[in-house]
Design an enzyme around this catalytic site. Structure first.
Site, PDB file in Angstrom:
ATOM      1  N   GLU A  41      -0.794  -1.931   3.996  1.00  0.00           N
ATOM      2  CA  GLU A  41      -0.271  -2.948   3.063  1.00  0.00           C
ATOM      3  C   GLU A  41       0.349  -4.166   3.746  1.00  0.00           C
ATOM      4  O   GLU A  41       1.443  -4.591   3.373  1.00  0.00           O
ATOM      5  CB  GLU A  41       0.793  -2.306   2.149  1.00  0.00           C
ATOM      6  CG  GLU A  41       0.256  -1.179   1.324  1.00  0.00           C
ATOM      7  CD  GLU A  41       1.349  -0.451   0.540  1.00  0.00           C
ATOM      8  OE1 GLU A  41       1.106  -0.181  -0.633  1.00  0.00           O
ATOM      9  OE2 GLU A  41       2.422  -0.165   1.097  1.00  0.00           O
TER      10      GLU A  41
HETATM   11  C1  NGO Z   1       1.696   3.802  -0.209  1.00  0.00           C
HETATM   12  C2  NGO Z   1       2.525   2.896   0.673  1.00  0.00           C
HETATM   13  C3  NGO Z   1       3.945   3.441   0.890  1.00  0.00           C
HETATM   14  C4  NGO Z   1       4.550   3.918  -0.430  1.00  0.00           C
HETATM   15  C5  NGO Z   1       3.639   4.960  -1.059  1.00  0.00           C
HETATM   16  C6  NGO Z   1       4.195   5.444  -2.366  1.00  0.00           C
HETATM   17  C7  NGO Z   1       1.005   3.986   1.920  1.00  0.00           C
HETATM   18  C8  NGO Z   1       0.179   4.430   3.055  1.00  0.00           C
HETATM   19  N1  NGO Z   1       1.757   2.904   1.903  1.00  0.00           N
HETATM   20  O1  NGO Z   1       1.081   4.673   0.772  1.00  0.00           O
HETATM   21  O2  NGO Z   1       4.741   2.439   1.456  1.00  0.00           O
HETATM   22  O3  NGO Z   1       5.803   4.488  -0.182  1.00  0.00           O
HETATM   23  O4  NGO Z   1       2.344   4.460  -1.259  1.00  0.00           O
HETATM   24  O5  NGO Z   1       3.409   6.409  -3.000  1.00  0.00           O
END
Ligand code: NGO
Length: 511
Positions: A303
């Protein structure tokens, strides 16, 4: 009645040697082979805490009524004529118990099976174990659980409690998500503000905290004794607000932002292509690699919505090379597959859905093309922070939630990304993110029983190619085994969610 289901478990119930084993007060643990003594000491500690028994450990052949642990080549279950690294055989009969394995890890997993066969209410005078023969080995080398200690901090004692609980399920990797926007949790000698400032708070303004290097080493050693490898994650270049708040020079605009205690993602980035950031990456990777005996160091890479694609790709390539220079195998969330020139053998962690969206499938396969492998954590079934049921007070629902026990159990890692089969799947991992999880009790309730489902997917036999996944994953049968396992959870004080699919044991009452 064991979770994960063994490859073969034969009850000797109907045969002539069907008499159960009785652990008499004079029973001993007989050890043979390198490493057997350490496994025996763990078994003794478990029998002491579970049943109040403390058999002596002897370095001599077993007598009638003893428990033998034998580690030697050829003692593991044979697959294609070779010993399976983590496999074991277990025989329980009137004359004694015998665990055979080619490695200490195999013997330790045999002990975990034995623990589940010992009745949970074993504190009385007579301890009887039903006669069985078990022949067992894992499907995948990597069976993981992840704890996000960045959003909410968990103390070493709390993490150890989780280590004990996952060992019972033969989970052999604990991924610690050590850094995120809300907190930096591992002390770095060369960048001390990371924990002084960045470790001072957490999600919703919760208690901060961090591990000193000594505490971290001790945690890693505690896990290693239980044949669990700690996988440290330093998430970058996004998810870095805690680091950015600690050192202004890491920011694209040179200004430190305030500490962050909210739940948004994707807003932070390190300044990429910059000498100070490069020094930061080299220092934090070097220090954490030095604290980590295990082979992996996770770099995050998820992200990064505030980093341009080109900067992201260059940054991840360079950071992954630093990990390789420090003698570790880099792991990255599947987005890192966008980068060219990653070190050979780098591992990707897939966290898209069981039906891949966008380019997730292609990005996962990029790691295989680079000579590496993939850990499967499909978020719609393997994320432990997703609510069990609509309206639950703890958890999120973004990943096609709710995620029931059935959802967590009835899927197969080799049927998600076309072209990605067992040959290139390192294993499975169930991540527990903690934006909404504030205590270890809540963490356990989110993890159990769903982590037991993912542990079984990682350990137990795969469905045959042409068979439906349900051919090896019958929720009703799994629920019966979970009900038995829960007696052990109750005895250990492990919290779990009483999901409706299982007839749970009656909760203990004050008499
Ligand atoms: C995503 C995000 C995390 C969040 C999570 C919550 C990934 C790999 N990055 O998973 O920062 O905490 O969802 O479900």
């Amino acid at each position: 009645m064991v979770v994960p289901r063994p490859v073969r478990l034969e009850s000797s119930g109907d045969s002539s040697d069907s008499a159960p084993f009785i652990l008499s007060p004079s029973a001993r643990i007989s050890v043979a082979g390198a490493g057997a003594d350490a496994v025996a000491r763990l078994l003794r500690a478990e029998l002491a805490s579970d049943c109040g028994r403390e058999p002596v450990i002897v370095d001599e052949p077993p007598a009638f009524g003893d428990i033998a642990i034998v580690i030697a080549p050829g003692e593991g279950p044979h697959e294609d004529g070779s010993d399976s690294a983590e496999g074991y055989t277990l025989e329980v009969a009137a004359e004694g118990v015998r665990i055979g394995a080619a490695t200490p890890a195999g013997a330790f997993w045999g002990v975990q099976t034995l623990r589940q066969l010992v009745p949970a209410s074993c504190g009385g005078d007579v301890l009887t174990i039903e006669a069985v023969r078990v022949h067992d080995h894992p499907r995948y080398a990597y069976r993981g659980a992840m704890l996000d200690v960045a959003r909410h901090f968990f103390t070493p004692a709390e993490v150890k409690r989780l280590i004990d609980a996952i060992a019972l399920l033969k989970v052999n990797h604990l991924h610690l998500h050590l850094t995120d926007d809300q907190g930096w949790r591992i002390h770095i000698e060369s960048w001390p503000e990371l924990t002084r400032v960045g470790g001072s708070t957490g999600s919703d303004g919760s208690r901060g905290g961090f591990y000193t290097q000594a505490e971290f080493r001790e945690l890693v050693a505690y896990a290693a004794e239980r044949h669990i490898t700690v996988v440290p994650e330093l998430d970058m270049p996004g998810h870095t607000n805690a680091a950015l708040a600690s050192y202004p020079e890491l920011n694209p605009d040179g200004v430190a932002p305030a500490l962050y205690t909210g739940a948004n993602v994707g807003f932070s980035t390190l300044q990429t292509a910059d000498a100070t950031t490069e020094r930061f990456v080299r220092d934090v990777v070097r220090e954490v690699a030095a604290l980590t005996p295990g082979p992996y160091l996770h770099l995050g890479g998820d992200e990064c919505l505030s980093t341009t694609e080109a900067d992201f790709a260059r940054f991840m390539r360079d950071a992954a090379r630093v990990v390789a220079e420090n003698g570790k195998i880099a792991i990255g969330w599947h987005e890192v597959g966008k980068a060219d020139g990653l070190p050979a053998g780098m591992v990707g962690q897939y966290w898209d859905f069981t039906t891949p969206r966008g380019r997730a499938d292609e990005l996962a396969l990029a790691f295989v093309r680079g000579g590496g492998s993939v850990i499967m954590s499909p978020s719609d079934v393997a994320y432990l922070d997703i609510v069990y049921e609509e309206g639950d007070p703890i958890g999120q629902d973004w990943a096609d939630g709710p995620t029931s026990l059935r959802d967590a159990y009835v899927w197969d890692p080799a049927r998600i990304v076309p072209g990605l089969g067992d040959a290139h799947i390192l294993g499975v991992e169930a991540p527990l993110w903690t934006e909404t999880v504030t205590s270890i009790e809540e963490a356990e309730e989110m993890a159990f029983p769903r982590l037991a489902a993912v542990a079984e997917i990682g350990w137990s036999a795969a469905p045959a190619d042409t068979d439906p996944v349900e051919s090896v994953r019958d929720v009703t049968e799994f629920a019966e085994r979970l009900a038995k396992l829960a007696e052990h959870w109750d005895a250990a004080g492990t919290q779990y969610r009483r999901v409706p699919e299982v007839s749970w044991p009656e909760p203990a009452r004050w008499s």
